[in-house]
Design a protein around this motif. Structure first.
Motif, short mmCIF file in Angstrom:
data_model
loop_
_atom_site.label_atom_id
_atom_site.label_comp_id
_atom_site.label_asym_id
_atom_site.label_seq_id
_atom_site.Cartn_x
_atom_site.Cartn_y
_atom_site.Cartn_z
N MET A 1 0.95 -1.31 0.09
CA MET A 1 -0.05 0.02 0.11
C MET A 1 0.91 1.26 -0.19
N LYS A 2 0.34 2.27 -0.79
CA LYS A 2 1.37 3.46 -0.92
C LYS A 2 0.53 4.55 -0.21
N LYS A 3 1.54 5.22 0.43
CA LYS A 3 0.87 6.31 1.34
C LYS A 3 0.74 7.82 0.26
N LYS A 4 -0.43 8.22 0.31
CA LYS A 4 -0.69 9.57 -0.38
C LYS A 4 0.03 10.65 0.30
N LYS A 5 0.78 11.54 -0.45
CA LYS A 5 1.63 12.72 0.00
C LYS A 5 0.62 13.83 -0.08
N TYR A 6 0.33 14.58 0.85
CA TYR A 6 -0.70 15.68 0.92
C TYR A 6 0.28 16.93 0.97
N GLN A 7 0.06 17.77 0.21
CA GLN A 7 0.54 19.21 0.25
C GLN A 7 -0.42 20.23 0.69
N ALA A 8 -0.07 20.85 1.89
CA ALA A 8 -1.26 21.64 2.49
C ALA A 8 -0.12 22.56 3.35
N PHE A 9 -0.82 23.65 3.93
CA PHE A 9 -0.18 24.47 4.87
C PHE A 9 -0.33 24.04 6.13
N THR A 10 0.68 24.22 7.22
CA THR A 10 0.96 23.78 8.32
C THR A 10 0.18 24.79 9.09
N LEU A 11 -0.31 24.43 10.49
CA LEU A 11 -0.82 25.34 11.39
C LEU A 11 0.08 26.58 11.56
N ILE A 12 1.43 26.26 11.72
CA ILE A 12 2.33 27.41 11.93
C ILE A 12 2.54 28.33 11.02
N GLU A 13 2.38 27.91 9.86
CA GLU A 13 2.60 28.92 8.70
C GLU A 13 1.41 29.82 8.58
N MET A 14 0.16 29.09 8.77
CA MET A 14 -1.25 29.95 8.75
C MET A 14 -1.15 30.98 9.84
N MET A 15 -0.57 30.61 11.04
CA MET A 15 -0.48 31.53 12.17
C MET A 15 0.40 32.77 11.95
N VAL A 16 1.52 32.28 11.26
CA VAL A 16 2.28 33.38 10.95
C VAL A 16 1.68 34.41 9.84
N VAL A 17 1.01 33.94 8.65
CA VAL A 17 0.28 34.87 7.80
C VAL A 17 -0.58 35.46 8.41
N LEU A 18 -1.66 34.82 9.26
CA LEU A 18 -2.47 35.89 10.02
C LEU A 18 -1.68 37.00 10.88
N PHE A 19 -0.63 36.58 11.57
CA PHE A 19 -0.06 37.68 12.34
C PHE A 19 0.41 38.67 11.65
N ILE A 20 1.06 38.39 10.38
CA ILE A 20 1.56 39.43 9.51
C ILE A 20 0.21 40.32 8.92
N ILE A 21 -0.63 39.75 8.60
CA ILE A 21 -1.61 40.45 8.33
C ILE A 21 -2.41 41.50 9.43
N SER A 22 -2.50 40.79 10.53
CA SER A 22 -2.75 41.82 11.71
C SER A 22 -2.08 42.90 11.95
N VAL A 23 -0.65 42.66 11.87
CA VAL A 23 0.38 43.70 12.12
C VAL A 23 0.04 44.82 11.05
#
Length: 93
Positions: A1-23
């Motif tokens: 069985m092969k594992k599927k590799k998902y590409q997505a944003f991590t929670l930390i990346e999303m928090m950094v982006v939201l922090f920058i937008i807030s500033v």
């Protein structure tokens, strides 16, 4: 069985982006309100100049009291200019 590799944003990346937008929002909002006050002040000054010049023209060409209503009825200023002058508390010089 092969594992599927998902590409997505991590929670930390999303928090950094939201922090920058807030500033950025915190930096721009106060400047917008200052600009609004500056535009209002310049608008009042411009309307006062228009009224002064139109009153002078009215006095040169017409007889009678100079009022906002007379200026509108004779075509020296528009109804919208009259309403703005009344709203801002600008009186006929």
């Amino acid at each position: 069985m092969k594992k599927k590799k998902y590409q997505a944003f991590t929670l930390i990346e999303m928090m950094v982006v939201l922090f920058i937008i807030s500033v950025l929002i915190l930096l721009f909002v106060p400047n917008l309100s200052k600009q609004k006050n500056k535009v209002d002040a310049e608008g009042k000054s411009a309307l006062q100049s228009v009224l002064t010049s139109q009153v002078t023209l009215y006095q040169m060409n017409e007889t009678g009291d100079v009022t906002l209503d007379n200026l509108v009825s004779k075509g020296y200023i528009t109804e919208k200019q009259k309403e703005q002058a009344e709203g801002w508390g600008i009186e006929v010089p």
